[in-house]
Scaffold this active site. Structure first.
Site: not given
Ligand code: NAD
Length: 487
Positions: A179, A253, A287, A388
């Protein structure tokens, strides 16, 4: 909205491209021009996921027994197809995600290389034998595939992240339900098409598109799913990890808040270049992007001047234009999030020394463009220093000593990547031990990782389980059996 001549793409289940059971669809838009519909995709529901998982379960015994050389040939052929179509795929990736077309082409070629890497590496991934006191007994471990693996991926590397999960899953004999992010389903279709054209048997790879809120839970909690490999936000990763059963492996992750430390002996030109490349390439949507620069006070002013100079010449625009370094943010939510954080930075008392404004007129009118932002006088407790952002915002924090730099660098919940700029060998080596990060660099950008070396984070940047990439990236996808044979 321009919707004429837009292609509709289907799910791929048990070897058949098919509409979702819901018969509902959604549009994927171009973030550089939100009026352009890139494609129409299936808004799947749990029934589609059930069908995909059942197909993968049915195909598993046959694929697990398929000769490794046949599995290898399929991955290599899929790599050939990606390479042959690299220009077309790069263009589609740019239209869908926004990154520059040269970066998109690099991603396509790297993904092909990843398929080839695992095609070979996976074939020599074996168990061990163990010396023991019985002269008539052999003790060894064997590796077996797990079964059905759910692969759930984000939009920022919409081809290379799926490739580095799907290739090791397949070569070790697992079957897959994939997905992708709803922001980048087209390039995901192309990866599945490449495997399909390469002759992968029915049910070995299955593909469903749709909202996480509609299908995410089923992909994780269906009793036939043996493993979930996920890349995305820490919030979603924590949710998935919590919901997975004891017998479902997870590989997560997740987010990062990656520091670059600039020591007082640093080459400041290099430090500024590394900050620009690490913080603003891919419009800050990596990231491992540099989001905090922790600078020794003696060199702070000189460093900031160089950083502003190098940032102010970056060309912003559509990823198809030559020389563009900063493309659009990937979607409206990203744009709002980045602008919110720029306001938080100002409210908390940091000083915005460059950029940070939305670009909304002329060529930028229809896209999600923001000028990259540089904040100074950021304190370690400010939100822009802790959370973040996942956009082109760099927070510069001044410190007095190396020890203080390390304390500040480690004082966040993430631990994905970190770098230091120094010519001092002792400090460089000390840093590799002191810093809490899964990827540690010296005089290099926080971004970028080799496909043949392990990749993953510490703290809330990953689950403390399995690494991705490289040879160890195969471990997640196989289980060990210890075999004692007396003879
Ligand atoms: P996201 O978490 O919103 O979504 C990632 C994927 O997970 C999408 O396919 C989404 O539909 C799905 N998803 C979301 N919630 C889910 C749930 N509860 N259950 C099942 N599936 C769910 O992330 P994003 O916005 O696509 O990507 C940005 C994030 O990804 C950033 O936080 C970034 O740091 C992270 N990221 C991490 C790495 C890494 O290797 N550590 C690499 C790239 C991106």
């Amino acid at each position: 909205m321009i919707t004429t001549k837009v292609e509709t793409f289907n799910n791929y289940i048990d070897g058949i491209w098919q509409e979702s059971v819901s018969k509902k669809t959604f549009n994927s838009l171009n973030p550089a021009n939100k009026e352009e519909v890139v494609g129409v995709f299936q808004a799947s529901n749990e029934d589609d996921v059930n069908l995909a998982i059942e197909a993968a379960q049915k195909a598993f015994p046959g694929w697990a027994k398929t000769a490794p050389s046949k599995r290898e040939a399929i991955l290599n052929q899929a790599a050939n197809i990606l390479e042959q179509k690299a220009d077309q795929l790069a263009e589609e990736l740019t239209r869908e995600e926004g990154k520059h077309v040269n970066d998109a082409k690099n991603e396509v070629l790297r993904s092909a290389q990843t398929l080839r890497y695992y095609a070979v590496e996976g074939q020599s991934f074996t168990g061990e034998t163990f010396p023991n006191d019985d002269p008539n007994m052999k003790v060894s471990t064997e590796r077996e595939p797990l079964g059905v693996v759910s692969v759930i991926t984000p939009w920022n590397f919409p081809l290379s992240i799926p490739a580095r999960k799907i290739a090791p899953a397949l070569i070790t004999g697992n079957t897959v339900v994939f997905k992708p992010s709803s922001d980048t389903p087209l390039i995901a279709v192309r990866l599945v098409e490449a495997l399909y054209e390469a002759g992968i048997p029915n049910g070995v790879i299955n593909f469903v598109t749709g909202k996480a809120s509609d299908i995410g839970d089923r992909l994780v909690t269906h009793p036939s799913v043996r493993a979930v490999t996920f890349t995305g936000s820490t919030a979603a990763g924590e949710d998935i990890h919590r919901k997975a059963s004891m017998t479902t492996r997870t590989q997560m992750e997740l987010g990062g808040k990656n520091p670059l430390i600039v020591m007082d002996d640093a080459d400041l030109d290099l430090a500024a270049t590394l900050t620009v490349n690490g913080g603003f390439s891919l419009t800050g949507q990596a990231c491992t992007g540099t989001s905090r620069v922790i600078v020794l006070k003696e060199v702070k002013e000189a460093f900031i001047q160089k950083l502003v100079d190098k940032t102010s010449v970056l060309k912003i625009g559509n990823g198809f234009e030559a020389g563009v370094k900063i493309g659009p943010l990937a979607n409206e939510k990203q744009m709002k999030n980045v602008l919110n954080y720029i306001e938080f930075g100002k409210e908390d008392g940091a000083e915005l020394v460059y950029g940070g404004e939305p670009l909304t007129t002329g060529e930028f009118e229809k896209g999600y463009f923001v000028r990259p932002a540089i904040f100074t006088n950021v304190k370690p407790n400010h939100r822009i220093a802790k959370e973040e952002i996942f956009g082109p915002v760099v927070a510069v924090i001044e410190v007095d000593t190396y020890e203080e730099a390390i304390a500040v660098a480690n004082d966040v919940e993430y631990g994905l990547s970190a770098s230091i700029v120094t010519n001092n060998l002792k400090i460089a080596n000390q840093f590799t031990k002191d810093i809490q990060a899964g990827t540690v660099k010296v005089n290099r950008t926080t971004t970028g990782n080799l496909m043949n070396a392990p990749f993953g984070g510490l703290k809330k940047s990953s689950t403390s389980t399995f690494r991705e990439s490289g040879r160890v990236g195969l471990e997640f996808f196989s289980q060990l059996k210890t075999v004692y044979i007396g003879y």
